[in-house]
Write a protein that holds these residues in place. Structure first.
Motif, mmCIF file in Angstrom:
data_model
loop_
_atom_site.group_PDB
_atom_site.id
_atom_site.type_symbol
_atom_site.label_atom_id
_atom_site.label_comp_id
_atom_site.label_asym_id
_atom_site.label_seq_id
_atom_site.Cartn_x
_atom_site.Cartn_y
_atom_site.Cartn_z
ATOM 1 N N LEU A 333 0.825 -1.213 0.000
ATOM 2 C CA LEU A 333 0.000 0.000 0.000
ATOM 3 C C LEU A 333 0.859 1.263 0.000
ATOM 4 N N VAL A 334 1.891 1.281 0.840
ATOM 5 C CA VAL A 334 2.754 2.461 0.897
ATOM 6 C C VAL A 334 3.499 2.643 -0.424
ATOM 7 N N ALA A 335 4.049 1.549 -0.950
ATOM 8 C CA ALA A 335 4.869 1.636 -2.158
ATOM 9 C C ALA A 335 4.082 2.128 -3.356
ATOM 10 N N THR A 336 2.800 1.772 -3.421
ATOM 11 C CA THR A 336 1.982 2.132 -4.589
ATOM 12 C C THR A 336 1.076 3.317 -4.342
ATOM 13 N N ALA A 337 1.176 3.965 -3.194
ATOM 14 C CA ALA A 337 0.407 5.194 -2.971
ATOM 15 C C ALA A 337 0.839 6.242 -3.995
ATOM 16 N N PRO A 338 -0.084 6.826 -4.751
ATOM 17 C CA PRO A 338 0.305 7.722 -5.854
ATOM 18 C C PRO A 338 1.247 8.841 -5.431
ATOM 19 N N GLN A 339 0.972 9.469 -4.298
ATOM 20 C CA GLN A 339 1.784 10.595 -3.870
ATOM 21 C C GLN A 339 3.186 10.149 -3.473
ATOM 22 N N PHE A 340 3.286 9.017 -2.796
ATOM 23 C CA PHE A 340 4.587 8.496 -2.386
ATOM 24 C C PHE A 340 5.401 8.083 -3.608
ATOM 25 N N LEU A 341 4.768 7.367 -4.529
ATOM 26 C CA LEU A 341 5.457 6.936 -5.752
ATOM 27 C C LEU A 341 5.903 8.123 -6.592
ATOM 28 N N GLN A 342 5.056 9.118 -6.673
ATOM 29 C CA GLN A 342 5.366 10.315 -7.460
ATOM 30 C C GLN A 342 6.589 11.042 -6.907
ATOM 31 N N ASP A 343 6.595 11.314 -5.612
ATOM 32 C CA ASP A 343 7.695 12.079 -5.031
ATOM 33 C C ASP A 343 9.000 11.293 -5.005
ATOM 34 N N ALA A 344 8.919 9.955 -5.021
ATOM 35 C CA ALA A 344 10.131 9.148 -5.043
ATOM 36 C C ALA A 344 10.903 9.303 -6.344
ATOM 37 N N HIS A 345 10.278 9.871 -7.371
ATOM 38 C CA HIS A 345 10.924 10.056 -8.668
ATOM 39 C C HIS A 345 11.402 11.489 -8.891
ATOM 40 N N TYR A 346 11.312 12.334 -7.875
ATOM 41 C CA TYR A 346 11.704 13.735 -8.034
ATOM 42 C C TYR A 346 12.973 14.020 -7.230
ATOM 43 N N ALA A 347 13.768 14.959 -7.712
ATOM 44 C CA ALA A 347 14.908 15.461 -6.946
ATOM 45 C C ALA A 347 14.421 16.604 -6.055
ATOM 46 N N ARG A 348 13.609 16.215 -5.090
ATOM 47 C CA ARG A 348 13.011 17.150 -4.140
ATOM 48 C C ARG A 348 13.167 16.583 -2.727
ATOM 49 N N PRO A 349 12.841 17.383 -1.699
ATOM 50 C CA PRO A 349 13.105 16.937 -0.323
ATOM 51 C C PRO A 349 12.100 15.939 0.231
ATOM 52 N N GLU A 350 10.963 15.709 -0.440
ATOM 53 C CA GLU A 350 9.910 14.884 0.149
ATOM 54 C C GLU A 350 10.354 13.461 0.508
ATOM 55 N N PRO A 351 11.086 12.739 -0.352
ATOM 56 C CA PRO A 351 11.498 11.384 0.064
ATOM 57 C C PRO A 351 12.355 11.370 1.328
ATOM 58 N N TRP A 352 13.258 12.345 1.450
ATOM 59 C CA TRP A 352 14.114 12.408 2.641
ATOM 60 C C TRP A 352 13.292 12.755 3.878
ATOM 61 N N SER A 353 12.417 13.738 3.775
ATOM 62 C CA SER A 353 11.602 14.110 4.932
ATOM 63 C C SER A 353 10.617 12.995 5.280
ATOM 64 N N THR A 354 10.145 12.257 4.292
ATOM 65 C CA THR A 354 9.245 11.137 4.570
ATOM 66 C C THR A 354 9.979 10.026 5.303
ATOM 67 N N LEU A 355 11.235 9.770 4.931
ATOM 68 C CA LEU A 355 12.037 8.778 5.646
ATOM 69 C C LEU A 355 12.216 9.183 7.103
ATOM 70 N N LEU A 356 12.535 10.449 7.358
ATOM 71 C CA LEU A 356 12.714 10.917 8.734
ATOM 72 C C LEU A 356 11.402 10.861 9.513
ATOM 73 N N ALA A 357 10.301 11.274 8.879
ATOM 74 C CA ALA A 357 9.012 11.259 9.574
ATOM 75 C C ALA A 357 8.574 9.835 9.893
ATOM 76 N N THR A 358 8.831 8.903 8.989
ATOM 77 C CA THR A 358 8.476 7.506 9.240
ATOM 78 C C THR A 358 9.352 6.912 10.336
ATOM 79 N N LEU A 359 10.618 7.318 10.367
ATOM 80 C CA LEU A 359 11.497 6.881 11.450
ATOM 81 C C LEU A 359 10.987 7.388 12.791
ATOM 82 N N ALA A 360 10.522 8.626 12.823
ATOM 83 C CA ALA A 360 9.968 9.171 14.063
ATOM 84 C C ALA A 360 8.740 8.380 14.495
#
Length: 718
Positions: A333-360
């Motif tokens: 579910l997480v891997a195929t969520a449209p917003q998560f999949l979309q941002d994983a393909h961009y050179a933007r901060p969302e994947p990094w901040s999502t990793l930190l937020a999920t770690l929290a």
């Protein structure tokens, strides 16, 4: 017997993982199709130190030889007569049609096709379509380089058939994952390992294989190859800032120093992400700073591996708390969520901040019993909140995880005074961790706090009054509510929202889900009073949202098992499988949106879609007898800049993002021009967002009233 099964299963899992990794690192070079010939002439692609290559490139040759750009030469290759057997071609360099020319023609003579394509220092699919009349005739491709100046060279290669190797690697990784889950030693009811040393060792080994398989699967899923072909409007920002950091030899993330004159006011934005990516690239690929395209590729790698590690965190947390079946479904579910999949393909901060937020979120699920462990956890959560704040200042709200973790131990202290003392100590430790996180995430912010605050003011001035088309034209709580909820109901679906609500009814994932609820409520409430909405500001919450929805499905299973008084293991297993299936079915709507998004990150499929759209528009123009076409851009839409009337037959192609401003503009167009049809977006069922703006806008088609043969158009455009 059980030990033998474990050793066999774990050995097979390790073998599958190893073969997949070897294929990933060094894929076999495919042979030439029957009737095809490899490039004849030129030099190996490795002769150019600047040319980027990839695992899908084979049988490549370039004219960039010992003399560099000044080298002259020619390359030719043969394509078979059968169109189905013809390999896809790729080109590199600078084919300008003059000094460097590429010609395709049948071997038996006749007309020729000439190509102009500026691919630069990377391989791109050859952007040309062979006429159907050439079917059944072998073709000759000739690249002639007579240029001796700067950027006067080119190359040609064959492209691996898409999907063949990827499907093999994916199948091996899935096999490793499923085998690892199958032989995973059991746990006790509270999620701890059975008190047996061998069981703990086996489980640790299994978890290593499982985590590696999940990480590699995620990285494979998010491996886009459209950099340099498709351009994200924000990706140049971190590239330019890091180039300036490299030139000065420091960690100063101030945008004012970068070659970004239009963004100088937004100082220190994304600082934590830029510094983390800079340090990672500097450690792994320091040569990338010599070329901005290489740096962009490295940033994309940073994004996809951040997303892959996020999946690992989700898997391990769900495995520990809810079991293997829910862990697999939750990761899906997480891997195929449209917003998560979309941002994983961009050179933007969302994947990094999502990793930190999920770690929290994951750390907040821990429940250390010792006071020292509790304070260490609060310090870690405060530090993560500080790191997130250096990415975006609004992420300071993640410090609420500290409150959620500290609240229950404080309530258990005897007496009000001890409770207040406990809360004070917890707050102090959390604050110390928060400050340390800011200093660690971006020392430049600490050294120039006035500049950081000035950057926040500039951002507020830029977006505080709205930012069309991101938001409704009519401001207000109700309009924003409909906009935001409509977007997430369209991309996630109502069933997942219902499961998420059910996830709060038991203690699973507590107290993390209390912290998540507080973070979400404040973030959502803040957007309700704004006149703009960027869905990417909520990307960091997507994995936690999904995991709580998984807990909701598990709660349904526990409730049903208790009400039905199921005792037999088979009945319980069937109920478990039914609830896992329900969870996957609930995510089907989001998966359908993601399935439409995936082709936009594959350069071959993207080029095919662009060609099909171009053919469609050209066909409409030809059918109506248009002497020219004019594209209406969004700035024209925003400024209500209507095209002037014309006595010629003109096809107007209007860009629409499914937004209020476009609807207003094209309703005015209806009064002066003839609406002849509409080419829908792939995301017409989704409210306005980056899916439309970055990837698939709709096109409103209008024509001038005189001179056009409107009756000749297909009925679907009337």
């Amino acid at each position: 017997m059980r030990a033998g099964r474990w050793y066999l299963g774990q050995g097979l899992a390790a073998a599958c993982l190893l073969v997949a990794l070897l294929l990933w690192i060094r894929p076999p070079v495919p042979g030439l199709p029957q009737g095809a010939g490899g490039p004849d002439g030129g030099c190996a692609a490795s002769a150019s130190p600047f040319l980027r290559t990839g695992t899908d490139i084979h049988h490549a040759a370039v004219t960039y030889c010992a003399g560099g750009d000044a080298t002259r030469g020619s390359i030719s290759l043969r394509l078979p007569a059968d169109p189905a057997a013809r390999p896809q071609l790729a080109v590199a360099g600078y084919i300008d049609g003059e000094a460097v020319r590429l010609r395709i023609a049948p071997e038996d003579g006749g007309e020729s096709l000439y190509v102009i394509q500026q691919a630069g220092e990377q391989w791109q699919p050859l952007n040309i379509r062979v006429p159907e009349s050439w079917s059944g005739r072998p073709l000759r491709v000739e690249l002639d380089d007579q240029g001796t100046g700067f950027r006067q060279w080119a190359g040609i290669s064959l492209l691996r058939e898409p999907g063949h190797l990827d499907s093999t690697i994916t199948a091996l990784l899935l096999a490793s994952l499923l085998l690892g889950v199958f032989v995973l030693p059991p746990t006790t009811g509270d999620g701890t390992v059975m008190p047996c040393r061998k069981a703990r060792v086996r489980r640790t080994a299994s978890l290593v294989f499982l985590a590696a398989s999940v990480a590699l699967l995620g990285a494979r899923l998010y491996q886009g190859d459209v950099a340099g072909v498709w351009h994200h409007p924000d990706q140049a920002i971190p590239v330019k800032v890091m180039v300036a950091m490299h030139e000065h030899g420091d960690l100063n993330t101030d945008w004012a120093r970068a070659d970004l004159p239009e963004f100088h006011a937004f100082r220190y934005n994304f600082s934590g992400y830029i510094q983390a990516a800079y340090l990672a690239i500097h450690a792994v690929a320091p040569a990338a700073f010599d070329n901005e395209l290489d740096l962009l590729h490295c940033l994309l790698e940073f994004s996809r591996w951040s997303a892959a590690l996020t999946l690992v965190l989700c898997f391990l947390l769900l495995l520990r708390t809810l079991g293997a079946g829910y862990a697999l479904a939750g990761v899906l579910l997480v891997a195929t969520a449209p917003q998560f999949l979309q941002d994983a393909h961009y050179a933007r901060p969302e994947p990094w901040s999502t990793l930190l937020a999920t770690l929290a979120f994951a750390l907040a699920c821990l429940a250390p019993r010792q006071r020292r462990g509790q304070y260490a956890l609060l310090a870690a959560l405060g530090m993560i909140a500080g790191l997130l704040t250096t990415v975006k200042f609004t992420y300071a709200v993640f410090a609420l995880y500290c409150v959620a973790v500290a609240w229950q131990p404080a309530r258990q202290a005897p007496g009000l005074a001890r409770q207040l003392q406990q809360l004070g100590m917890s707050g102090g430790v959390s604050l110390a961790g928060f400050v340390f996180g800011i200093c660690l995430g971006s020392p430049a912010i600490v050294a120039d706090l006035p500049g950081f605050l000035a950057g926040i003011q500039a951002l507020d001035h830029q977006y505080g009054g709205g930012h069309p088309p991101f938001g409704p034209m009519t401001h207000g709580l109700v309009a924003q509510w409909h906009w935001i909820t409509g977007y997430y109901l369209a991309t996630l679906g109502l069933p997942l929202v219902v499961l998420h609500v059910l996830g709060y009814f038991r203690a699973s994932l507590a107290p993390a889900k209390a912290g998540f609820l507080a973070v979400f409520a404040i973030t959502f409430g803040a957007f309700l009073v704004q006149s703009v909405f960027f869905e990417r500001n909520l990307t960091a919450l997507v994995p936690a949202f999904m995991m709580i929805a998984v807990a909701g499905a598990a709660n349904i299973e526990r409730f049903a098992a208790a009400r039905l008084a199921l005792q037999r293991p088979l009945a319980r297993t069937l109920l478990h499988l039914a609830c896992v299936g329900l969870l996957v079915l609930a995510g089907a709507w989001g998966m359908s949106v993601s399935a439409r998004l995936v082709p936009y990150f594959d350069r071959i499929q993207l080029q095919q879609m662009l060609d099909e759209r171009t053919d469609r528009l050209q066909g409409i123009a030809a059918e109506m007898g248009a002497v020219r076409t004019e594209v209406i851009t969004f700035p024209q839409v925003l400024g209500m800049d209507l095209p002037p009337p014309s006595t010629d037959c003109v096809l107007f192609i209007g860009t629409s993002f499914n937004d209020d401003w476009s609807r207003r503009y094209y309703s005015q167009m209806d009064q002066s021009f003839i609406r002849i049809g509409r080419i829908a977006s792939d995301f017409d069922d989704v409210p306005t967002g980056t899916l439309h703006i970055y990837h698939s806008p709709a096109y409103e088609l209008f024509a001038t009233r005189p001179a056009c043969r409107l009756t000749a158009l297909p009925t679907s455009f009337h």
